[in-house]
Design an enzyme around this catalytic site. Structure first.
Site, mmCIF file in Angstrom:
data_model
loop_
_atom_site.group_PDB
_atom_site.id
_atom_site.type_symbol
_atom_site.label_atom_id
_atom_site.label_comp_id
_atom_site.label_asym_id
_atom_site.label_seq_id
_atom_site.Cartn_x
_atom_site.Cartn_y
_atom_site.Cartn_z
ATOM 1 N N ASN A 10 0.871 -1.183 0.000
ATOM 2 C CA ASN A 10 0.000 0.000 0.000
ATOM 3 C C ASN A 10 0.906 1.230 0.000
ATOM 4 O OD1 ASN A 10 -1.827 2.041 0.495
ATOM 5 N ND2 ASN A 10 -2.230 1.431 2.620
ATOM 6 N N TRP A 11 0.968 1.894 -1.142
ATOM 7 C CA TRP A 11 1.901 3.034 -1.275
ATOM 8 C C TRP A 11 1.345 4.302 -0.628
ATOM 9 C CZ3 TRP A 11 3.870 2.605 -7.085
ATOM 10 C CH2 TRP A 11 4.522 1.369 -7.232
ATOM 11 N N LYS A 12 0.116 4.259 -0.182
ATOM 12 C CA LYS A 12 -0.533 5.434 0.428
ATOM 13 C C LYS A 12 -0.350 6.663 -0.469
ATOM 14 C CE LYS A 12 0.278 3.409 4.918
ATOM 15 N NZ LYS A 12 0.056 3.562 6.333
ATOM 16 N N HIS A 100 -9.564 0.923 5.015
ATOM 17 C CA HIS A 100 -8.284 1.160 5.689
ATOM 18 C C HIS A 100 -8.517 2.111 6.864
ATOM 19 C CE1 HIS A 100 -4.155 2.381 6.449
ATOM 20 N NE2 HIS A 100 -3.772 1.312 5.772
ATOM 21 N N GLU A 102 -6.936 4.533 7.909
ATOM 22 C CA GLU A 102 -6.729 5.963 7.600
ATOM 23 C C GLU A 102 -7.966 6.549 6.924
ATOM 24 O OE1 GLU A 102 -2.980 5.440 5.559
ATOM 25 O OE2 GLU A 102 -2.085 4.829 7.456
ATOM 26 N N GLU A 172 -5.351 -5.211 10.612
ATOM 27 C CA GLU A 172 -4.330 -4.183 10.816
ATOM 28 C C GLU A 172 -4.583 -3.450 12.136
ATOM 29 O OE1 GLU A 172 -2.419 -2.962 6.893
ATOM 30 O OE2 GLU A 172 -4.166 -1.687 7.164
ATOM 31 N N GLY A 178 2.400 2.072 10.716
ATOM 32 C CA GLY A 178 3.326 3.191 10.551
ATOM 33 C C GLY A 178 4.062 3.579 11.828
ATOM 34 N N SER A 218 3.411 -2.339 10.270
ATOM 35 C CA SER A 218 4.867 -2.313 10.415
ATOM 36 C C SER A 218 5.548 -3.637 10.034
ATOM 37 C CB SER A 218 5.259 -1.899 11.836
ATOM 38 O OG SER A 218 4.802 -0.574 12.093
ATOM 39 N N GLY A 239 2.826 -1.208 4.290
ATOM 40 C CA GLY A 239 2.856 0.216 3.961
ATOM 41 C C GLY A 239 4.287 0.665 3.723
ATOM 42 N N GLY A 240 4.915 1.233 4.756
ATOM 43 C CA GLY A 240 6.243 1.843 4.638
ATOM 44 C C GLY A 240 7.274 0.992 3.910
HETATM 45 C C1 PEP Z 1 -0.742 0.012 5.892
HETATM 46 O O1 PEP Z 1 -0.646 1.078 5.310
HETATM 47 O O2 PEP Z 1 -1.728 -0.681 5.692
HETATM 48 C C2 PEP Z 1 0.337 -0.399 6.798
HETATM 49 C C3 PEP Z 1 0.222 -1.538 7.414
HETATM 50 O O3 PEP Z 1 1.407 0.463 6.942
HETATM 51 P P1 PEP Z 1 2.826 0.137 7.650
HETATM 52 O O4 PEP Z 1 3.317 -1.163 7.054
HETATM 53 O O5 PEP Z 1 3.687 1.281 7.287
HETATM 54 O O6 PEP Z 1 2.579 0.004 9.101
#
Ligand code: PEP
Length: 257
Positions: A10-12, A100, A102, A172, A178, A218, A239-240
């Site tokens: 997920n590049w957000k 999600h 966010e 999640e 994050g 993470s 994500g990251g």
């Molecule tokens: C996400 O954006 O769904 C996520 C899990 O981010 P991260 O891996 O950065 O925690």
């Protein structure tokens, strides 16, 4: 039959068109010599504006699928700023992330809207990646399982068992997204087993056994092997660590069965 793992990036709200192309090229290069039969399904979710160029870049690559980070459930009309599922299908998008945390937190998306999106995505023949997860406060209050079960029941309302089978769920924990704090693998597996039980109540246990449930929060190259060793974790929503080809490829390699 074993559930095929999925590693989804997920590049957000990162990467303009040229950065998205560069990252896609790096991922394609990184998976080129890996055996497709043992690879997880690999999914990348760029921002809307990069979907078309990334879909062009992926032409001829059968190892990486395209996802969008959102959609609207209506087919067309006066919905300024929204994107329909057909418009995404037109760009070879096959997965759509919905719910999600966010989007729930910053854009006030609720379970009812997420359910409408899930229904419309499945009707269009695409795959929703339905996210669920608890806040730190909910975890400390001991309501993690009931909260997540409620999110899943509402997201799957009115969806036939055949379509439930096609959905992907991502657990999640919000406090792990994050933050660099991963949820303990055994605890993530326990919650995912609870999600599977909830899916069984909605669609029957045979279907629940087939639904892929990912962990997200993470995920890093250093955590993926232990996460994938758990009985019920079928992959990761990343994500990251999906923003660099090297770390994303390391995570993919850690999910090879
Ligand atoms: C996400 O954006 O769904 C996520 C899990 O981010 P991260 O891996 O950065 O925690």
């Amino acid at each position: 039959m074993a559930r095929k793992p999925i590693i989804a990036g997920n590049w957000k709200m990162h990467n303009n068109v040229s950065e998205s192309i560069e990252l896609t090229k790096g991922i394609i290069k990184g998976v080129k010599d890996l055996d497709k039969n043992t690879l997880p399904e690999i999914v990348i979710a760029p921002v809307f504006t990069s979907l078309y160029p990334v879909s062009k870049e992926l032409e001829g690559c059968d190892k990486v699928s395209l996802s969008s980070q959102n959609c609207y459930f209506e087919p067309k009309g006066a919905f300024t700023g929204e994107i329909s599922i057909d418009m995404l299908k037109d760009l070879n998008v096959s997965y759509i992330i919905i719910g999600h945390s966010e989007r729930r937190q910053y854009f006030k998306e609720d379970d009812e809207l997420i359910n409408k999106k899930a229904i419309a995505i499945l009707e269009a023949g695409l795959t929703p990646i339905i996210c669920c997860g608890e806040t730190l406060e909910q975890r400390e209050m001991g309501v993690t399982d009931s909260h997540i079960s409620s999110q899943i029941v509402k997201a799957l309302e009115g969806i036939s068992p055949e379509n439930v089978e096609k959905t992907v769920i991502a657990y999640e924990p919000i406090w792990a997204i994050g933050t660099g704090k991963t949820c303990d693998s055994k605890e993530a597996n326990r919650v995912i087993q609870q999600i599977r039980k909830t899916v069984a109540q909605v669609a029957g246990s045979a279907i629940a056994e087939k639904v892929r449930i990912l962990y997200g929060g993470s995920v890093k190259p250093a955590t993926i092997v232990e996460q994938m060793a758990q009985s019920d974790i079928d992959g990761a929503l990343v994500g990251g660590a999906s923003l660099q080809a090297e770390s994303f490829i390391e995570i993919i390699k850690g999910a090879i069965k």
